[in-house]
Design an enzyme around this catalytic site. Structure first.
Site, PDB file in Angstrom:
ATOM      1  N   ARG A 121      13.052   2.324  19.683  1.00 12.23           N
ATOM      2  CA  ARG A 121      13.275   2.671  21.093  1.00 12.23           C
ATOM      3  C   ARG A 121      12.165   3.593  21.574  1.00 12.23           C
ATOM      4  NH1 ARG A 121      19.730   2.486  22.525  1.00 12.23           N
ATOM      5  NH2 ARG A 121      19.736   0.215  22.581  1.00 12.23           N
ATOM      6  N   GLN A 126      10.306  -1.197  25.254  1.00 14.25           N
ATOM      7  CA  GLN A 126      11.510  -1.337  26.073  1.00 14.25           C
ATOM      8  C   GLN A 126      11.754  -2.775  26.509  1.00 14.25           C
ATOM      9  OE1 GLN A 126      11.024   1.500  29.267  1.00 14.25           O
ATOM     10  NE2 GLN A 126      12.067   3.116  28.146  1.00 14.25           N
ATOM     11  N   ASP A 129      13.558  -4.975  23.792  1.00  9.99           N
ATOM     12  CA  ASP A 129      14.788  -4.436  23.211  1.00  9.99           C
ATOM     13  C   ASP A 129      15.996  -5.316  23.531  1.00  9.99           C
ATOM     14  OD1 ASP A 129      16.888  -2.924  22.302  1.00  9.99           O
ATOM     15  OD2 ASP A 129      16.324  -1.094  23.357  1.00  9.99           O
ATOM     16  N   SER A 132      19.413  -3.378  24.349  1.00 12.25           N
ATOM     17  CA  SER A 132      19.556  -2.878  25.716  1.00 12.25           C
ATOM     18  C   SER A 132      19.859  -3.997  26.702  1.00 12.25           C
ATOM     19  CB  SER A 132      18.285  -2.134  26.151  1.00 12.25           C
ATOM     20  OG  SER A 132      18.134  -0.935  25.425  1.00 12.25           O
ATOM     21  N   TYR A 229      20.063   7.147  19.695  1.00 13.46           N
ATOM     22  CA  TYR A 229      21.398   6.675  19.371  1.00 13.46           C
ATOM     23  C   TYR A 229      22.328   7.851  19.106  1.00 13.46           C
ATOM     24  CZ  TYR A 229      19.301   2.064  18.630  1.00 13.46           C
ATOM     25  OH  TYR A 229      18.633   0.883  18.787  1.00 13.46           O
TER      26      TYR A 229
END
Length: 375
Positions: A121, A126, A129, A132, A229
């Site tokens: 992350r 991004q 991912d 997400s 996280y």
């Protein structure tokens, strides 16, 4: 460079790992793309759409023959990958901790397995991912699932016959899924509150117009693990959190739980005793049900009623929005492979930071440090 797109074999999996949009982009990079017939059917994508984008559509054996890269949503069965080149990349959501035997089988077969859910992350990753992108849609769908099971309206309504009170929604866990759940519930007119173990999420909750519910008495516990996280909390914090939640949850109409800890069972957030304090007809949606569940009594793949409260435990929630979740997942895979595409070699070449993070197997053995550390 041949890229193979397989039809998902997992029960209930409706997503697909490439769309005509990403196929066209891969072809533009100089890759040959082969798609298994029917791969996109459950995501409302016809075979002809893939063909029009420049892919070859055919049977599984032809799709896999001489493939350099195999794309998937969930990890394909290693035994069903005959024909792919030795050392071929398997790029998918591989559930490394839950499917360790499958990872070992990829190693034995000589494949290089790349787990997209291990994507670090960091800012430049991004757009790659999958956690997400899929969690975003899960949070949205969780609210719609709650609304479907809840026997009342969400917004406050002023009518000639009287006033309908707004539903009270409590979101537990303010990651990507939780934030989208807050936003969606707010758009539907509910009164929304939310909590998380990470103190930094309080501002995010407020920014969406919801009320933050946080443990204030226990200081010095941020709940932030590596990569943003959540991490395991102390017993002192758990006790304070349970007391706070118990008093708040009894007043709620709908609760949505989203808490996950990578590589660990989902934390238990709601007990049977807490469910018993809720009003009959209330609804709880447990988005962590497949990882053991945040809610006592939740059953994966079922909607159960406990103390008059419906506990919704749908499996594979992103797959319930297959067209959109496939589009986002496919873009994640393209963004990943294209970012490392070497024009001279005509293939992607990974760097150490991302390559070492997501690579599970190489040279016939398991090489990922996170997986090896887990035993």
């Amino acid at each position: 460079m041949k890229i193979a797109v397989l039809k998902e074999a997992a029960a209930g999996e409706r997503r697909v790992s490439a769309t005509p949009e990403t196929v066209k982009k891969f072809v533009g990079l100089g890759a040959e793309v082969s798609v298994e017939a029917g791969a996109g059917a459950d995501a409302s994508i016809a075979d002809q759409a893939y063909a029009d984008a420049g892919a070859t559509v055919g049977a599984r054996a032809a799709t896999l023959k001489d493939a350099d890269i195999v794309l998937g949503v969930q990890g394909p069965d290693p035994a069903g990958l005959a024909g792919a080149k030795p050392g071929a990349w398997i790029v998918a959501g591989l559930n490394p901790f839950g499917e360790r035997a499958r990872v070992d089988a990829y190693a034995s077969a000589g494949f290089e397995a790349l787990a997209m859910e291990f994507m670090p992350r960091i800012t430049r990753a991004q757009s790659m991912d999958i956690l997400s992108s899929q969690s975003n849609l899960s949070g949205y769908k969780a609210v719609l699932d709650a609304a479907a099971e809840y026997g009342r309206a969400f917004p406050m309504m002023m009518t000639a016959a009287g006033t309908v009170s707004a539903a009270k929604v409590f979101v537990m866990g303010v990651g990507v899924a939780g934030l989208q759940a807050i936003a969606t519930a707010r758009r539907l007119g509910a009164q929304v509150s939310a909590t998380d173990v990470r103190a930094a999420t309080k501002e995010q909750i407020l920014s969406l117009g919801a009320k933050p519910i946080f443990v204030e008495a226990v200081k010095g516990i941020e709940g932030e693990g590596t990569g943003g996280y959540a991490t395991e909390m102390s017993d002192e914090y758990k006790a304070a959190q349970a007391e706070l939640v118990s008093s708040h949850i009894a007043k709620q109409d709908i609760v949505i739980t989203t808490a996950l800890i990578p590589g660990r069972p989902a934390p238990r957030l709601i007990s049977d005793a807490q469910i018993a304090t809720m009003k009959p007809g209330s609804v709880i949606v447990d988005l962590a049900v497949e990882a053991g569940g945040n809610v006592e009594g939740a059953v994966a793949g079922e909607i159960v009623t406990i103390h008059g409260v419906k506990i919704v435990g749908h499996r594979n929630v992103p797959s319930r929005l297959a067209a959109d979740s496939s589009a986002l997942f496919a873009r994640n895979l393209f963004n990943f492979l294209s970012a490392f595409w070497n024009k001279e070699q005509g293939k992607p070449v990974l760097d150490e930071e991302i390559g070492n993070a997501i690579r599970l197997t190489q040279g016939g053995k398991v090489v990922n440090e996170r997986l090896l550390a887990a035993g």
